[in-house]
Design a protein around this motif. Structure first.
Motif, short mmCIF file in Angstrom:
data_model
loop_
_atom_site.label_atom_id
_atom_site.label_comp_id
_atom_site.label_asym_id
_atom_site.label_seq_id
_atom_site.Cartn_x
_atom_site.Cartn_y
_atom_site.Cartn_z
N LEU A 11 0.85 -1.19 0.00
CA LEU A 11 0.00 0.00 0.00
C LEU A 11 0.88 1.24 0.00
O LEU A 11 1.84 1.32 0.79
CB LEU A 11 -0.88 0.04 1.26
N PRO A 12 0.57 2.22 -0.84
CA PRO A 12 1.33 3.47 -0.79
C PRO A 12 1.00 4.23 0.50
O PRO A 12 -0.10 4.09 1.05
CB PRO A 12 0.83 4.24 -2.01
N ILE A 13 1.95 4.98 0.97
CA ILE A 13 1.72 5.88 2.11
C ILE A 13 2.09 7.27 1.66
O ILE A 13 3.27 7.65 1.64
CB ILE A 13 2.55 5.46 3.34
N THR A 14 1.08 8.02 1.22
CA THR A 14 1.31 9.37 0.73
C THR A 14 0.44 10.41 1.43
O THR A 14 0.59 11.60 1.18
CB THR A 14 1.06 9.46 -0.79
N GLY A 15 -0.46 9.96 2.30
CA GLY A 15 -1.34 10.88 3.01
C GLY A 15 -1.98 10.20 4.21
O GLY A 15 -1.83 8.98 4.42
N ASP A 16 -2.74 10.97 4.98
CA ASP A 16 -3.38 10.45 6.19
C ASP A 16 -4.33 9.30 5.91
O ASP A 16 -4.41 8.35 6.70
CB ASP A 16 -4.14 11.57 6.90
N ASP A 17 -5.05 9.36 4.79
CA ASP A 17 -5.96 8.27 4.45
C ASP A 17 -5.22 6.95 4.25
O ASP A 17 -5.74 5.88 4.56
CB ASP A 17 -6.76 8.59 3.19
#
Length: 137
Positions: A11-17
């Motif tokens: 999973l990408p981690i690019t924001g709070d969501d």
């Protein structure tokens, strides 16, 4: 519960969501391997902190979540990868009670206490990879 593929999920981690999505996926995996509720909570708490660190300190990256088996035991492995600045003072970052004040307050040492296995690989200028495992008891 939805069946998962045999291989890891990224999973990408690019924001709070994305931090929320990582937390949800880790909980689903923990339930699939039948971790007890306390161990589920410990794993989800640790991985939530690590996902947040990936975003805040690493500038984003990705998480890899998978079921693991060894020596007749099953568990969940989660690794967090970033290409951020790295951790210049690893001893300080792993010291009990140390936090930059930007995270949930657990710090790396708190996350490390919540899991059965903890590995951190970092290099200044190249990024950080943190891998944790929680085994079914």
């Amino acid at each position: 519960m939805t069946a998962r593929p045999d291989g890891p999920e990224e999973l990408p981690i690019t924001g709070d969501d994305d931090v929320v999505r990582v937390r949800q996926l880790v909980r689903a995996y923990a339930q699939e391997v039948r971790l007890g509720l306390v161990d589920q909570t410990k794993l989800v708490t640790a991985t939530s902190e690590l996902a947040r660190n990936t975003l805040v300190y690493g500038g984003g990256g990705f998480a890899r979540i998978e079921k693991v088996a060894a020596n007749g035991k099953t568990g969940v492995r989660a690794s967090f990868h970033d290409e951020g600045p790295g951790i210049p003072d690893l001893a300080l970052a792993l010291a009990d009670g140390w936090s930059s004040g930007k995270g949930m307050g657990l710090g790396l040492s708190g996350a490390r206490r919540l899991v059965d296995e903890f590995d951190l690989d970092t290099e200044v200028g190249r990024g950080t990879v943190v891998t944790v495992v929680k085994w079914k008891r």
